[in-house]
Design a protein around this motif. Structure first.
Motif, short mmCIF file in Angstrom:
data_model
loop_
_atom_site.label_atom_id
_atom_site.label_comp_id
_atom_site.label_asym_id
_atom_site.label_seq_id
_atom_site.Cartn_x
_atom_site.Cartn_y
_atom_site.Cartn_z
N GLY A 11 0.70 -1.34 -0.11
CA GLY A 11 0.12 -0.09 0.07
C GLY A 11 0.77 1.48 0.04
O GLY A 11 0.15 2.27 0.61
N VAL A 12 1.12 1.77 -0.48
CA VAL A 12 2.98 2.35 -0.33
C VAL A 12 3.04 2.74 -2.20
O VAL A 12 3.62 1.94 -2.57
N THR A 13 3.19 4.38 -2.03
CA THR A 13 3.31 5.14 -4.15
C THR A 13 4.73 5.43 -3.30
O THR A 13 4.36 6.98 -2.72
N TYR A 14 5.51 5.69 -4.39
CA TYR A 14 6.77 6.63 -4.64
C TYR A 14 6.03 7.33 -5.26
O TYR A 14 6.40 7.14 -6.83
N LEU A 15 5.47 8.52 -5.65
CA LEU A 15 5.18 9.51 -7.04
C LEU A 15 6.07 10.42 -6.70
O LEU A 15 6.17 12.01 -7.33
N PHE A 16 7.14 9.81 -7.27
CA PHE A 16 8.29 10.60 -7.97
C PHE A 16 8.55 10.27 -9.34
O PHE A 16 8.97 8.81 -9.20
N PRO A 17 8.89 10.91 -10.18
CA PRO A 17 9.95 9.69 -11.70
C PRO A 17 11.19 9.54 -10.66
O PRO A 17 12.31 9.59 -10.54
N ASN A 18 11.50 8.58 -11.82
CA ASN A 18 13.11 8.08 -11.80
C ASN A 18 13.11 7.27 -13.21
O ASN A 18 14.26 6.30 -13.26
N ASP A 19 12.72 8.48 -14.47
CA ASP A 19 13.62 7.98 -15.66
C ASP A 19 14.28 9.12 -16.15
O ASP A 19 15.29 10.14 -14.88
N PRO A 20 15.29 9.06 -16.75
CA PRO A 20 16.72 9.06 -17.65
C PRO A 20 16.74 10.88 -17.02
O PRO A 20 17.94 11.10 -16.87
N ALA A 21 15.41 11.50 -17.61
CA ALA A 21 15.62 12.77 -17.53
C ALA A 21 15.61 12.73 -15.69
O ALA A 21 16.64 14.12 -15.75
N GLU A 22 14.50 12.51 -15.44
CA GLU A 22 14.62 13.21 -13.64
C GLU A 22 16.57 12.82 -13.01
O GLU A 22 16.69 13.46 -11.86
N LEU A 23 16.78 11.53 -13.73
CA LEU A 23 17.89 11.00 -13.19
C LEU A 23 19.45 12.38 -13.15
O LEU A 23 20.38 12.35 -12.32
N GLU A 24 19.44 12.27 -14.44
CA GLU A 24 20.21 13.70 -15.12
C GLU A 24 20.00 14.65 -13.75
O GLU A 24 20.48 15.59 -13.91
N ARG A 25 18.57 15.12 -13.87
CA ARG A 25 17.79 16.04 -12.72
C ARG A 25 18.63 16.38 -11.40
O ARG A 25 19.20 17.02 -10.68
N LEU A 26 18.69 15.22 -10.78
CA LEU A 26 19.26 14.45 -9.56
C LEU A 26 20.80 14.91 -9.54
O LEU A 26 21.44 15.45 -8.99
N ASP A 27 21.25 14.52 -10.20
CA ASP A 27 23.05 14.85 -10.05
C ASP A 27 22.87 16.35 -11.05
O ASP A 27 23.35 16.93 -10.17
N LEU A 28 22.07 17.26 -11.16
CA LEU A 28 22.30 18.24 -11.73
C LEU A 28 21.76 19.35 -10.15
O LEU A 28 22.77 19.90 -9.26
N GLN A 29 21.15 18.86 -8.93
CA GLN A 29 20.80 19.18 -7.57
C GLN A 29 21.33 18.61 -6.35
O GLN A 29 22.16 19.60 -5.70
N SER A 226 19.16 26.51 -8.88
CA SER A 226 18.33 26.04 -8.97
C SER A 226 17.08 26.44 -10.22
O SER A 226 15.96 25.31 -9.91
N GLU A 227 17.18 27.62 -10.33
CA GLU A 227 16.00 27.84 -11.85
C GLU A 227 15.92 26.08 -12.77
O GLU A 227 15.14 26.22 -12.77
N MET A 228 17.46 26.40 -13.56
CA MET A 228 17.21 25.24 -14.11
C MET A 228 16.83 24.02 -13.12
O MET A 228 16.05 23.54 -13.80
N ASN A 229 17.06 23.16 -12.24
CA ASN A 229 16.62 23.00 -11.59
C ASN A 229 14.97 22.39 -11.60
O ASN A 229 14.77 21.52 -11.40
N PHE A 230 14.96 23.57 -10.89
CA PHE A 230 12.87 23.53 -10.73
C PHE A 230 12.48 23.10 -12.42
O PHE A 230 10.90 22.34 -12.76
N LEU A 231 13.14 23.96 -13.57
CA LEU A 231 12.19 23.98 -14.65
C LEU A 231 12.65 22.41 -15.17
O LEU A 231 11.81 22.08 -16.20
#
Length: 295
Positions: A11-29, A226-231
């Protein structure tokens, strides 16, 4: 659409993406926070740690750098998804593990240092993660958490209540609270550490401009990142939360995000977030005895 990790059985849902674009954003963050902290990736006063655990390791960039800084330490990074690289330092291992489980894979008092970073919204009660970390730390070991406080701040009155990014933040917070995965945990970490039994708890708070509005050169560069991270992340942050929890259609979300993106880049709104770093030490047994006697 970004992939969403789910665990239907529990019954647990993790509503965050983990596609390649998001992985790149995580490194940016990650690089953004390094700039905020002037190149530092940890603040606890570590002294030749033997065993290090990184909870919610994501792309694995933090433990990879730690493995190079502490080549004699055994380092483990855990996550729900195998999104980490396979070519890594020999003293680093990645494991699929869920820190929300009451029992971890290791014996109590095992680790010298436990690290978490940007895990807001990932757990129903982050206090349980702190308490379990206390259990699995050796006496004298440290825990450290680096978190964003999601509510934007403004010191000069340029952020109105009808500003679209502020409105987006309110909706996201409502979705998180409805799901029971609170986002606003950063300002509570110090108190939670102390309640768990940690001593010498330290808290650092840094301003992170939303975009390059500051005149200061360093803060302007941080604002650009920060702007790039959020956009880059705004769609992934929004789709599952707004649709599955708030009941918005994809079309409604996309139309709303047009205004949110404009707001993120609005230079005449001098908004910023707060980045928190909190760390504390698990006391030795004689310190516990002294504390008990003093009460």
């Amino acid at each position: 659409m970004a992939e969403v990790i789910t665990n239907i059985e529990k019954g647990v849902t993790y509503l965050f993406p983990n596609d390649p674009a998001e992985l790149e954003r995580l490194d940016l963050q990650y690089e953004l926070l390094k700039k905020v902290h002037r190149g530092r990736i940890y603040f606890a006063p570590l002294n030749h740690p033997k065993r290090i655990l990184d909870i919610g390791t994501g792309t694995g960039i933090w433990p990879i750098e730690m493995a190079e800084l502490f080549p004699s330490a055994s380092i483990i990074g855990t996550d729900l998804s195998p999104t980490q690289p396979t070519i890594i330092p020999s003293n680093l291992h990645f494991l699929i593990d869920d820190a929300s489980e009451p029992d971890w894979l290791y014996p109590p008092s095992h680790f010298s240092y436990i690290h978490t970073r940007i895990l807001l919204g990932c757990f129903e009660d982050f206090r349980k993660i702190i308490n379990r970390s206390f259990k699995y730390l050796e006496p004298g070991g440290y825990m450290e958490s680096q978190e964003y406080y999601t509510t934007p701040f403004c010191d000069d009155g340029t952020m109105g209540a009808d500003w679209k990014f502020f409105e987006w933040n309110r909706h996201l917070d409502d979705a998180a609270m409805t799901l029971g995965r609170p986002l606003r945990i950063a300002n509570k970490l110090k108190r939670w550490y102390e309640e768990a039994g940690f001593v010498e708890v330290e808290e650092r708070i840094s301003k992170v401009p939303l975009n390059p509005w500051p005149e200061d050169k360093r803060l302007k560069e941080i604002g650009l990142w920060s702007e790039m991270n959020f956009l880059d992340g705004i769609q992934g942050f929004s789709l599952a939360w707004f649709s599955r929890v708030l009941g918005w259609s994809k079309a409604e979300i996309e139309v709303f995000l047009i205004g949110v993106r404009r707001a993120i880049s609005q230079r005449d709104v001098h908004a910023y977030h707060k980045a928190y770093v909190v760390y504390g030490r698990k006391p030795y047994s004689h310190e516990k005895a002294a504390t008990t006697q003093s009460k």
